[in-house]
Scaffold this active site. Structure first.
Site, PDB file in Angstrom:
ATOM      1  N   LYS A 139      22.600  36.361  39.511  1.00 43.88           N
ATOM      2  CA  LYS A 139      23.720  37.080  40.146  1.00 43.88           C
ATOM      3  C   LYS A 139      23.205  38.338  40.842  1.00 43.88           C
ATOM      4  CE  LYS A 139      26.874  34.196  39.229  1.00 43.88           C
ATOM      5  NZ  LYS A 139      27.306  33.333  40.332  1.00 43.88           N
ATOM      6  N   SER A 143      29.391  38.918  39.058  1.00 43.45           N
ATOM      7  CA  SER A 143      29.847  39.005  37.664  1.00 43.45           C
ATOM      8  C   SER A 143      29.625  40.400  37.111  1.00 43.45           C
ATOM      9  CB  SER A 143      29.038  37.990  36.851  1.00 43.45           C
ATOM     10  OG  SER A 143      29.196  38.205  35.476  1.00 43.45           O
ATOM     11  N   TYR A 167      20.551  33.664  34.037  1.00 48.76           N
ATOM     12  CA  TYR A 167      21.829  33.549  34.752  1.00 48.76           C
ATOM     13  C   TYR A 167      22.207  34.884  35.390  1.00 48.76           C
ATOM     14  CZ  TYR A 167      26.817  33.631  35.582  1.00 48.76           C
ATOM     15  OH  TYR A 167      28.040  33.823  36.179  1.00 48.76           O
ATOM     16  N   ASN A 182      32.586  30.332  25.530  1.00 47.32           N
ATOM     17  CA  ASN A 182      33.476  31.458  25.831  1.00 47.32           C
ATOM     18  C   ASN A 182      34.647  31.498  24.858  1.00 47.32           C
ATOM     19  OD1 ASN A 182      32.558  30.620  29.029  1.00 47.32           O
ATOM     20  ND2 ASN A 182      32.200  32.676  28.260  1.00 47.32           N
TER      21      ASN A 182
HETATM   22  P1  NAD Z   1      32.565  26.112  37.039  1.00 48.30           P
HETATM   23  O1  NAD Z   1      31.332  25.545  36.436  1.00 48.30           O
HETATM   24  O2  NAD Z   1      33.872  25.639  36.537  1.00 48.30           O
HETATM   25  O3  NAD Z   1      32.545  25.923  38.632  1.00 48.30           O
HETATM   26  C1  NAD Z   1      31.359  25.863  39.363  1.00 48.30           C
HETATM   27  C2  NAD Z   1      31.423  24.604  40.207  1.00 48.30           C
HETATM   28  O4  NAD Z   1      30.237  24.534  41.000  1.00 48.30           O
HETATM   29  C3  NAD Z   1      31.468  23.334  39.358  1.00 48.30           C
HETATM   30  O5  NAD Z   1      32.527  22.526  39.830  1.00 48.30           O
HETATM   31  C4  NAD Z   1      30.125  22.674  39.592  1.00 48.30           C
HETATM   32  O6  NAD Z   1      30.216  21.268  39.547  1.00 48.30           O
HETATM   33  C5  NAD Z   1      29.752  23.208  40.956  1.00 48.30           C
HETATM   34  N1  NAD Z   1      28.323  23.283  41.246  1.00 48.30           N
HETATM   35  C6  NAD Z   1      27.342  23.842  40.508  1.00 48.30           C
HETATM   36  N2  NAD Z   1      26.165  23.736  41.140  1.00 48.30           N
HETATM   37  C7  NAD Z   1      26.418  23.103  42.316  1.00 48.30           C
HETATM   38  C8  NAD Z   1      25.610  22.687  43.402  1.00 48.30           C
HETATM   39  N3  NAD Z   1      24.298  22.897  43.418  1.00 48.30           N
HETATM   40  N4  NAD Z   1      26.209  22.059  44.440  1.00 48.30           N
HETATM   41  C9  NAD Z   1      27.547  21.826  44.439  1.00 48.30           C
HETATM   42  N5  NAD Z   1      28.344  22.186  43.439  1.00 48.30           N
HETATM   43  C10 NAD Z   1      27.788  22.811  42.388  1.00 48.30           C
HETATM   44  O7  NAD Z   1      32.444  27.704  36.906  1.00 48.30           O
HETATM   45  P2  NAD Z   1      33.508  28.837  37.224  1.00 48.30           P
HETATM   46  O8  NAD Z   1      33.856  29.487  35.954  1.00 48.30           O
HETATM   47  O9  NAD Z   1      34.579  28.301  38.099  1.00 48.30           O
HETATM   48  O10 NAD Z   1      32.571  29.854  38.024  1.00 48.30           O
HETATM   49  C11 NAD Z   1      32.547  29.872  39.431  1.00 48.30           C
HETATM   50  C12 NAD Z   1      31.585  30.953  39.880  1.00 48.30           C
HETATM   51  O11 NAD Z   1      31.993  32.187  39.331  1.00 48.30           O
HETATM   52  C13 NAD Z   1      30.143  30.739  39.422  1.00 48.30           C
HETATM   53  O12 NAD Z   1      29.292  31.196  40.443  1.00 48.30           O
HETATM   54  C14 NAD Z   1      30.032  31.640  38.216  1.00 48.30           C
HETATM   55  O13 NAD Z   1      28.722  32.058  37.997  1.00 48.30           O
HETATM   56  C15 NAD Z   1      30.918  32.795  38.640  1.00 48.30           C
HETATM   57  N6  NAD Z   1      31.443  33.574  37.512  1.00 48.30           N
HETATM   58  C16 NAD Z   1      32.119  32.940  36.520  1.00 48.30           C
HETATM   59  C17 NAD Z   1      32.605  33.672  35.445  1.00 48.30           C
HETATM   60  C18 NAD Z   1      33.295  33.008  34.295  1.00 48.30           C
HETATM   61  O14 NAD Z   1      33.363  33.587  33.217  1.00 48.30           O
HETATM   62  N7  NAD Z   1      33.857  31.806  34.467  1.00 48.30           N
HETATM   63  C19 NAD Z   1      32.420  35.067  35.420  1.00 48.30           C
HETATM   64  C20 NAD Z   1      31.744  35.684  36.469  1.00 48.30           C
HETATM   65  C21 NAD Z   1      31.249  34.909  37.520  1.00 48.30           C
HETATM   66  C1  WQD Z   2      33.866  37.325  24.910  1.00 38.80           C
HETATM   67  C2  WQD Z   2      33.892  38.003  23.555  1.00 38.80           C
HETATM   68  C3  WQD Z   2      32.058  37.414  22.118  1.00 38.80           C
HETATM   69  C4  WQD Z   2      33.076  33.236  21.535  1.00 38.80           C
HETATM   70  C5  WQD Z   2      30.258  35.697  29.426  1.00 38.80           C
HETATM   71  C6  WQD Z   2      29.023  35.839  30.265  1.00 38.80           C
HETATM   72  C7  WQD Z   2      29.306  36.705  31.454  1.00 38.80           C
HETATM   73  C8  WQD Z   2      30.512  36.218  32.229  1.00 38.80           C
HETATM   74  C9  WQD Z   2      31.680  35.987  31.335  1.00 38.80           C
HETATM   75  C10 WQD Z   2      29.779  34.807  34.015  1.00 38.80           C
HETATM   76  C11 WQD Z   2      32.518  38.483  23.101  1.00 38.80           C
HETATM   77  C12 WQD Z   2      33.359  36.949  21.528  1.00 38.80           C
HETATM   78  C13 WQD Z   2      33.090  34.553  21.945  1.00 38.80           C
HETATM   79  C14 WQD Z   2      33.330  32.944  20.169  1.00 38.80           C
HETATM   80  C15 WQD Z   2      33.607  35.289  19.736  1.00 38.80           C
HETATM   81  N1  WQD Z   2      30.275  34.967  32.859  1.00 38.80           N
HETATM   82  N2  WQD Z   2      33.347  35.552  21.057  1.00 38.80           N
HETATM   83  N3  WQD Z   2      33.582  33.991  19.328  1.00 38.80           N
HETATM   84  O1  WQD Z   2      30.095  37.135  26.582  1.00 38.80           O
HETATM   85  O2  WQD Z   2      31.851  38.628  27.657  1.00 38.80           O
HETATM   86  O3  WQD Z   2      30.665  36.986  29.000  1.00 38.80           O
HETATM   87  O4  WQD Z   2      31.295  35.152  30.238  1.00 38.80           O
HETATM   88  O5  WQD Z   2      29.318  35.582  34.771  1.00 38.80           O
HETATM   89  O6  WQD Z   2      28.160  36.683  32.233  1.00 38.80           O
HETATM   90  O7  WQD Z   2      28.018  36.429  29.466  1.00 38.80           O
HETATM   91  O8  WQD Z   2      32.315  36.191  27.346  1.00 38.80           O
HETATM   92  O9  WQD Z   2      33.931  34.614  26.392  1.00 38.80           O
HETATM   93  O10 WQD Z   2      31.499  34.420  25.712  1.00 38.80           O
HETATM   94  O11 WQD Z   2      32.834  36.347  24.893  1.00 38.80           O
HETATM   95  O12 WQD Z   2      33.839  36.195  18.937  1.00 38.80           O
HETATM   96  O13 WQD Z   2      33.296  31.803  19.739  1.00 38.80           O
HETATM   97  O14 WQD Z   2      34.297  37.035  22.574  1.00 38.80           O
HETATM   98  O15 WQD Z   2      31.212  37.908  21.114  1.00 38.80           O
HETATM   99  O16 WQD Z   2      32.701  39.684  22.419  1.00 38.80           O
HETATM  100  P1  WQD Z   2      31.167  37.311  27.547  1.00 38.80           P
HETATM  101  P2  WQD Z   2      32.643  35.286  26.106  1.00 38.80           P
END
Ligand code: NAD
Ligand code: WQD
Length: 342
Positions: free
Chosen positions: A156, A127, A152, A202
């Protein structure tokens, strides 16, 4: 000839389900493993409907070593994409141990079993959170990682380090960490998308739920930041584009094109978009008015971050392609599907 097969942990989740679709479209077989802790079987059904394939789904917890061992014995896969993790930043501050246990144990189980069974290729979901508040924009993979601001984010960084150290010690292993920026949007079919539990944290799910009348009003967290319109800036990456980056990473490993055995890539568009810009774009593209108000800053928010995706462009041959407007239309289509508004 047998098609290459990929184990997708967390494949019922938001990014995992979209990635499975793109893997199948690119000619891979896929096995999904997920404990459904943050997802629903309907996502697997959606993937099966889109692909027309009976993709095997195994319900298991990646922290359960015995169940994982059986999975690795049962299926003949060449690579793993490890999505399975808990991902809510605020929750990780309240329940750090749950986050450390789930995200680290599941990851170490996967890597150890890959070693034990001679599977060399892993893609890890990292991330942009590892960069913290960057000193310079856009961030490249050489930009320093800053101390994590949440458990969290720490998981990562730790998983990246575990992978780096393990690959250094075990010459048979290759790892790619993809640092996602802000994934948004949904599959164009409207059959899969993000399934936030409870109140969305988000931005885009909060916007779409507000548009659907589930939430009364979007709070824009701050308009007094040192940015052109005062709201925070992010790099919003379409989830289908992001999914395709995984296919490119898997191909690179399977084809033996990695320059190093551990590689890191930023996966973003290279374009910073402010919260207010995104809100206005969403309104325009979908022809609606969003109820929003300016609220105070959210604690811990980064002012601005966007990616320099040059390395992914050049080395993976991957580019973000879907225009933001299409992505925002897909997010609204998905919300309408969820809310039964069509
Ligand atoms: P998500 O929660 O939709 O998907 C994660 C999946 O993993 C879920 O289906 C959950 O049920 C499963 N899971 C969690 N723990 C588990 C375990 N111990 N065993 C089996 N399954 C398990 O999230 P996502 O948004 O699809 O994110 C996927 C990956 O990407 C995660 O590692 C997350 O940290 C990373 N990531 C997400 C974002 C984002 O903003 N969505 C950004 C950067 C990184
Ligand atoms: C985006 C922008 C908020 C909600 C998070 C995790 C990061 C990564 C991605 C996994 C920001 C603003 C949000 C709302 C708002 N995930 N906002 N009103 O914070 O960039 O990142 O998700 O790895 O680790 O921290 O994403 O979607 O929460 O926010 O104004 O109700 O929207 O302040 O500027 P963020 P986000």
């Amino acid at each position: 000839m047998k098609q290459p097969c990929v184990l997708v942990t967390g494949g019922a989740g938001y990014i995992g389900s979209h990635t499975t679709v793109e893997l199948v479209a690119a000619g891979f077989d896929v096995v999904i493993a997920d404990n459904l802790s943050n997802s629903e079987l309907s996502a697997v059904d959606g993937v099966r409907r889109i692909t027309g394939r009976e993709i095997p789904f195994v319900e298991l917890d990646c922290c359960d070593r015995a169940a994982m061992t059986r999975l690795f014995d049962q299926y003949d896969f060449d690579a793993v994409i490890h999505f399975a993790a808990s991902k809510a930043v605020g929750e990780s501050v309240r329940e750090p141990l749950r986050y450390y246990r789930n995200n680290l144990t599941s990851f170490m189980n996967v890597v150890e079993l890959m070693q034990a069974t001679g599977r060399p290729n892993i893609v890890f979901s990292s991330s942009c959170t590892v960069y913290g508040e960057p000193d310079e924009q856009p961030v490249t993979e050489r930009s320093p990682r800053k101390p994590a601001t949440s458990p969290y984010g720490n998981t990562k960084q730790m998983c990246e380090d575990i992978l780096l150290d393990t690959v250094a010690a075990d010459k048979s292993l290759r790892g790619i960490a993809l640092r996602y920026f802000n994934p948004i949007g949904a599959h164009p079919s409207g059959l899969i998308g993000e399934l936030p539990r409870g109140v969305p944290q988000n931005l885009v799910p909060y916007i779409t739920q507000t548009a659907a009348g589930i939430r009364e009003c979007l709070a824009v967290f701050g308009d007094d930041y040192p940015t052109p319109d005062g709201s925070c800036i992010r790099d919003y990456i379409d989830v289908v584009d992001l999914a395709r980056a995984h296919v490119a990473a898997i191909r690179r490993m399977i084809d033996g094109r990695c320059r190093e055995r551990y590689e890191v890539f930023n996966i973003g568009t290279g374009r910073g978009v402010s919260v207010l810009e995104l809100v206005r774009r969403f309104e325009l593209v979908n022809g609606l008015k969003l109820n929003y108000r300016i609220a105070g800053r959210r604690e811990g928010d980064i002012v601005a971050i966007w990616a320099d995706p040059t390395r992914a462009n050049e080395e993976l041959g991957w580019h973000a392609e879907r225009p933001l407007d299409e992505t925002l239309a897909s997010a609204w289509r998905w919300q309408r599907h969820l809310s039964g508004l069509d």
